[in-house]
Motif scaffolding. Structure first.
Motif, PDB file in Angstrom:
ATOM      1  N   LEU A 187       0.810  -1.433   0.136  1.00 29.62           N
ATOM      2  CA  LEU A 187       0.241  -0.063   0.331  1.00 29.62           C
ATOM      3  C   LEU A 187       0.649   1.083  -0.494  1.00 29.62           C
ATOM      4  O   LEU A 187       0.537   2.595   0.032  1.00 29.62           O
ATOM      5  CB  LEU A 187      -0.868  -0.103   1.011  1.00 29.62           C
ATOM      6  CG  LEU A 187      -1.530  -0.967   0.993  1.00 29.62           C
ATOM      7  CD1 LEU A 187      -3.244  -0.822   2.543  1.00 29.62           C
ATOM      8  CD2 LEU A 187      -2.806  -0.814   0.328  1.00 29.62           C
ATOM      9  N   VAL A 188       2.328   1.032   0.097  1.00 29.64           N
ATOM     10  CA  VAL A 188       2.913   2.425   0.500  1.00 29.64           C
ATOM     11  C   VAL A 188       3.612   2.125  -1.426  1.00 29.64           C
ATOM     12  O   VAL A 188       3.629   3.566  -1.313  1.00 29.64           O
ATOM     13  CB  VAL A 188       4.010   1.943   1.506  1.00 29.64           C
ATOM     14  CG1 VAL A 188       5.446   3.234   1.084  1.00 29.64           C
ATOM     15  CG2 VAL A 188       3.097   2.313   3.154  1.00 29.64           C
ATOM     16  N   ARG A 189       3.850   1.215  -1.248  1.00 25.70           N
ATOM     17  CA  ARG A 189       4.913   1.517  -3.386  1.00 25.70           C
ATOM     18  C   ARG A 189       4.172   2.494  -3.794  1.00 25.70           C
ATOM     19  O   ARG A 189       5.405   2.973  -4.474  1.00 25.70           O
ATOM     20  CB  ARG A 189       5.756   0.165  -3.748  1.00 25.70           C
ATOM     21  CG  ARG A 189       5.943  -0.122  -4.460  1.00 25.70           C
ATOM     22  CD  ARG A 189       6.298  -0.979  -4.710  1.00 25.70           C
ATOM     23  NE  ARG A 189       7.363  -1.885  -4.545  1.00 25.70           N
ATOM     24  CZ  ARG A 189       8.651  -2.093  -5.691  1.00 25.70           C
ATOM     25  NH1 ARG A 189       8.914  -1.870  -6.418  1.00 25.70           N
ATOM     26  NH2 ARG A 189       9.814  -2.862  -5.531  1.00 25.70           N
ATOM     27  N   PRO A 190       2.628   1.459  -4.190  1.00 28.90           N
ATOM     28  CA  PRO A 190       1.975   2.323  -5.553  1.00 28.90           C
ATOM     29  C   PRO A 190       2.276   4.323  -4.996  1.00 28.90           C
ATOM     30  O   PRO A 190       1.383   5.079  -5.650  1.00 28.90           O
ATOM     31  CB  PRO A 190       0.458   1.764  -5.150  1.00 28.90           C
ATOM     32  CG  PRO A 190       1.077   0.532  -4.616  1.00 28.90           C
ATOM     33  CD  PRO A 190       2.063   1.033  -3.637  1.00 28.90           C
TER      34      PRO A 190
ATOM     35  N   ALA B 118      14.750  -1.929  -4.663  1.00 27.60           N
ATOM     36  CA  ALA B 118      14.797  -1.179  -3.574  1.00 27.60           C
ATOM     37  C   ALA B 118      16.109  -0.369  -3.872  1.00 27.60           C
ATOM     38  O   ALA B 118      17.120  -0.885  -3.902  1.00 27.60           O
ATOM     39  CB  ALA B 118      14.988  -1.307  -2.497  1.00 27.60           C
ATOM     40  N   ASP B 119      16.143   0.848  -4.147  1.00 27.73           N
ATOM     41  CA  ASP B 119      17.013   1.565  -4.179  1.00 27.73           C
ATOM     42  C   ASP B 119      18.389   1.902  -2.846  1.00 27.73           C
ATOM     43  O   ASP B 119      19.477   0.934  -2.521  1.00 27.73           O
ATOM     44  CB  ASP B 119      17.308   3.189  -4.018  1.00 27.73           C
ATOM     45  CG  ASP B 119      16.350   3.052  -5.379  1.00 27.73           C
ATOM     46  OD1 ASP B 119      16.484   3.143  -6.428  1.00 27.73           O
ATOM     47  OD2 ASP B 119      14.966   3.723  -5.245  1.00 27.73           O
ATOM     48  N   VAL B 120      17.663   1.386  -1.703  1.00 26.44           N
ATOM     49  CA  VAL B 120      18.547   1.269  -0.094  1.00 26.44           C
ATOM     50  C   VAL B 120      17.453   0.075   0.432  1.00 26.44           C
ATOM     51  O   VAL B 120      16.739  -0.373   0.379  1.00 26.44           O
ATOM     52  CB  VAL B 120      18.358   2.826   0.245  1.00 26.44           C
ATOM     53  CG1 VAL B 120      19.022   2.459   1.784  1.00 26.44           C
ATOM     54  CG2 VAL B 120      18.514   3.231  -0.517  1.00 26.44           C
ATOM     55  N   ARG B 121      18.708  -1.728   0.319  1.00 25.55           N
ATOM     56  CA  ARG B 121      18.203  -2.323   1.182  1.00 25.55           C
ATOM     57  C   ARG B 121      19.184  -3.172   2.020  1.00 25.55           C
ATOM     58  O   ARG B 121      20.414  -3.044   1.672  1.00 25.55           O
ATOM     59  CB  ARG B 121      17.558  -3.246  -0.594  1.00 25.55           C
ATOM     60  CG  ARG B 121      19.068  -3.311  -1.310  1.00 25.55           C
ATOM     61  CD  ARG B 121      18.831  -4.056  -2.786  1.00 25.55           C
ATOM     62  NE  ARG B 121      19.878  -4.704  -3.352  1.00 25.55           N
ATOM     63  CZ  ARG B 121      20.202  -5.329  -3.479  1.00 25.55           C
ATOM     64  NH1 ARG B 121      19.940  -6.645  -2.740  1.00 25.55           N
ATOM     65  NH2 ARG B 121      21.469  -6.111  -4.377  1.00 25.55           N
ATOM     66  N   ALA B 122      18.371  -4.377   2.254  1.00 27.87           N
ATOM     67  CA  ALA B 122      19.265  -4.912   2.993  1.00 27.87           C
ATOM     68  C   ALA B 122      19.624  -6.751   2.464  1.00 27.87           C
ATOM     69  O   ALA B 122      18.571  -7.338   2.171  1.00 27.87           O
ATOM     70  CB  ALA B 122      18.709  -5.060   4.642  1.00 27.87           C
TER      71      ALA B 122
ATOM     72  N   LEU C 115      12.880   4.143  -3.026  1.00 27.84           N
ATOM     73  CA  LEU C 115      12.144   2.775  -2.470  1.00 27.84           C
ATOM     74  C   LEU C 115      12.929   2.949  -1.288  1.00 27.84           C
ATOM     75  O   LEU C 115      14.667   2.234  -1.528  1.00 27.84           O
ATOM     76  CB  LEU C 115      12.271   1.711  -3.334  1.00 27.84           C
ATOM     77  CG  LEU C 115      11.093   2.389  -4.634  1.00 27.84           C
ATOM     78  CD1 LEU C 115      10.697   0.859  -5.154  1.00 27.84           C
ATOM     79  CD2 LEU C 115       9.764   2.637  -3.801  1.00 27.84           C
ATOM     80  N   PHE C 116      12.902   1.465  -0.162  1.00 27.11           N
ATOM     81  CA  PHE C 116      14.019   1.096   0.476  1.00 27.11           C
ATOM     82  C   PHE C 116      13.210  -0.207   0.903  1.00 27.11           C
ATOM     83  O   PHE C 116      12.212  -0.073   1.011  1.00 27.11           O
ATOM     84  CB  PHE C 116      14.521   1.798   1.939  1.00 27.11           C
ATOM     85  CG  PHE C 116      12.587   2.107   2.631  1.00 27.11           C
ATOM     86  CD1 PHE C 116      12.573   1.027   3.789  1.00 27.11           C
ATOM     87  CD2 PHE C 116      11.961   2.997   2.701  1.00 27.11           C
ATOM     88  CE1 PHE C 116      11.896   1.805   4.353  1.00 27.11           C
ATOM     89  CE2 PHE C 116      11.046   3.748   2.874  1.00 27.11           C
ATOM     90  CZ  PHE C 116      11.132   2.708   4.300  1.00 27.11           C
ATOM     91  N   GLY C 117      14.100  -1.280   1.656  1.00 26.31           N
ATOM     92  CA  GLY C 117      13.422  -2.130   1.827  1.00 26.31           C
ATOM     93  C   GLY C 117      14.189  -3.820   1.643  1.00 26.31           C
ATOM     94  O   GLY C 117      15.481  -3.231   0.976  1.00 26.31           O
ATOM     95  N   GLU C 118      13.674  -4.509   1.282  1.00 24.80           N
ATOM     96  CA  GLU C 118      14.090  -5.884   1.000  1.00 24.80           C
ATOM     97  C   GLU C 118      13.863  -6.532  -0.562  1.00 24.80           C
ATOM     98  O   GLU C 118      14.351  -7.380  -0.444  1.00 24.80           O
ATOM     99  CB  GLU C 118      13.841  -7.376   2.245  1.00 24.80           C
ATOM    100  CG  GLU C 118      14.362  -7.039   3.135  1.00 24.80           C
ATOM    101  CD  GLU C 118      14.375  -7.759   5.148  1.00 24.80           C
ATOM    102  OE1 GLU C 118      15.479  -8.431   4.440  1.00 24.80           O
ATOM    103  OE2 GLU C 118      13.675  -8.219   5.968  1.00 24.80           O
ATOM    104  N   ALA C 119      13.222  -6.089  -0.535  1.00 23.60           N
ATOM    105  CA  ALA C 119      12.965  -6.106  -2.500  1.00 23.60           C
ATOM    106  C   ALA C 119      14.156  -6.046  -3.399  1.00 23.60           C
ATOM    107  O   ALA C 119      15.336  -4.846  -2.753  1.00 23.60           O
ATOM    108  CB  ALA C 119      11.470  -5.222  -2.836  1.00 23.60           C
TER     109      ALA C 119
END
Length: 474
Positions: A228-231, A249-253, A242-246
């Motif tokens: 619900l946030v990405r869109p 994502a531009d910033v990811r783990a 974008l951040f996350g584990e996807a």
């Protein structure tokens, strides 16, 4: 706050000077709403609350050093009298922020706002002078008060924004227009007031709608892992990060893992490099919070090694949010009693379970002392039942449900999941929980205390730490 004359404040707020011999007198101290916090040169803002009317304390504030009062009526001391004190405070905050030209970072979300704000503040403070929201003062009064703490040296202003309905965040962004807007997640907090997650998403997305376009430096920082946030990228003309584990994502783990004590480690990736992070915070849910902070720091120019180092050194700034204290007898108290919703309750239970590995190795047990979650509306029974069931699935040793109807739903959920005998218990109030725990705790035990703010369950944690006197200052 930057120094402003009383004449300037009257002009900004649409007020009129009253009992002011010299309108050129400048406010050189902080803007406060509590007369006990007055310093020389302060502006005391008099709010008329349900139980206390600040106008009654105007003389006391001036006697303590306030240069003047912002008030809705004459108060017998120097004052700028305005039609609406709340709107006047907001107008003053906007004028100050516009004059400063500082970078405003605003964030919102259903869960984790305060923890993430604290992380962002600590990381950015390593980069340049930063002012941030203290605690959870994220409403129409707390936000402008925070903004007015900024000075000419402030480079970053980090503002947490809360909402209890459609339009609230739009109003807050009008007071302090952000250049960078961060949306953490859309959950079920206050779902009883909003009516559904889609309505919550609509409200949270007002933040990105307020941002300037990409050509003017606007940046929307969005959770790539939240559907619900990405869109929300479609609701803004700002650049999206974008951040996350996807994977996209531009910033990811990557390589997320937990230390034996329940603290997360991971490899941080940004467009400019990677670095290793081990958080001082407890619970895997803080990985997402840390990535959000890293994304904000990245777009503000910090290098990846700088971000990784700052994140690894960051702690908890706001009280009663996963505060971990080990007593002299080896019992560990986790005070997460500031507030609760289904998402944060699940995250806290998982953190407790992670900490339980080390506890069991030392012969200890895990205790979940849980109270009601407020403002869930028709979803309340199902959500409390689900939390009780999760405690059993996570192999929490003891569940203590505190309170009335909602607490009984917690206990019933645990019972139906297979928690029989003495594994779960329902007690009437905080004191009953304290009495039970004092009689049964043993060295090595870990105790999580969590409930909605209105329940005041922090009393349990503070009593177990013999710090009950702190409750009076909440």
């Amino acid at each position: 706050m930057i120094a402003l004359s009383l004449a300037e404040i009257a002009d900004i707020t649409g007020g009129r000077p009253h009992d002011i011999p010299d309108p050129s007198v400048r406010i050189t101290g902080p803007v406060v709403i509590d007369s006990r916090q007055v310093e020389p040169g302060s502006l005391f803002v008099a709010f008329a609350g349900e139980q206390v009317d600040g106008h009654d304390y105007a003389e006391r504030a001036v006697a303590a050093g306030a240069a003047a009062v912002l008030a809705a009526r004459p108060v017998g001391v120097p004052a700028v009298v305005v039609p609406d004190v709340e709107k006047a405070l907001g107008a003053l905050a906007r004028a100050v922020v516009e004059r400063l030209g500082t970078d405003v970072v605003a964030l919102t979300g259903s869960a984790g706002k305060t923890s993430t704000k604290d992380l962002i503040a600590q990381v950015l403070q390593e980069h340049a002078p930063t002012v941030w929201t203290p605690g959870s003062l994220n409403n129409e009064i707390g936000l402008p008060l925070t903004a007015l703490k900024a000075t000419g040296e402030t480079r970053h202003l980090v503002l947490e924004m809360g909402a209890r309905g459609i339009g609230h965040i739009a109003y807050l962004t009008g007071l302090t227009p952000p250049r960078i807007g961060l949306v953490l997640n859309v959950g079920t907090a206050h779902i009883g007031e909003f009516g559904g997650r889609e309505q919550i998403a609509q409200a949270k997305g007002e933040l990105v709608e307020s941002l300037p376009p990409e050509a003017d430096g606007g940046i929307a920082v969005l959770n790539a892992d939240d559907p619900l946030v990405r869109p929300m990228s479609a609701r803004t003309k700002a650049r999206t990060v974008l951040f996350g584990e996807a994977e996209d994502a531009d910033v990811r783990a990557t390589d997320v893992r937990m230390t034996p004590g329940g603290q997360p480690s991971f490899t941080l990736h940004t467009p400019t490099g990677c670095g290793e992070v081990t958080l001082r915070l407890y619970g895997e849910h803080h990985v997402s919070n840390a990535l959000a902070a890293a994304a904000v720091a990245h777009v503000l120019g910090m290098s990846t090694p700088e971000i990784a180092t700052a994140l690894s050194g960051a702690g908890t700034l706001s009280r009663w949010r996963m505060e971990v204290t080990e007593r002299a007898d080896g019992v560990t108290i986790v005070n997460d009693a500031y507030n609760a919703n289904p998402e944060s309750m699940r995250a806290a239970l998982r953190a407790l379970a992670a900490m339980g590995g080390a506890a069991r190795a030392n012969g200890g047990r895990t205790w979940a002392v849980l109270g009601p979650m407020a403002e869930l509306g028709d979803a309340s029974l199902a959500e409390h039942d689900a939390v009780g069931r999760l405690a059993v699935r996570l192999n929490v040793s003891k569940l203590v449900a505190v309170g009335g109807r909602e607490a009984s739903w917690l206990q019933l959920g645990a019972y139906n999941e297979g928690s029989w005998g003495e594994e779960s218990v329902l007690v009437s109030d905080a004191q009953a929980a304290v009495d039970l725990l004092r009689s049964e705790l043993r060295p090595g035990d870990v105790v999580l205390v969590k409930a909605s703010r209105s329940i005041g369950l922090e009393r349990v944690a503070l009593a177990l730490l013999e710090r009950e006197g702190e409750v009076a200052g909440r």
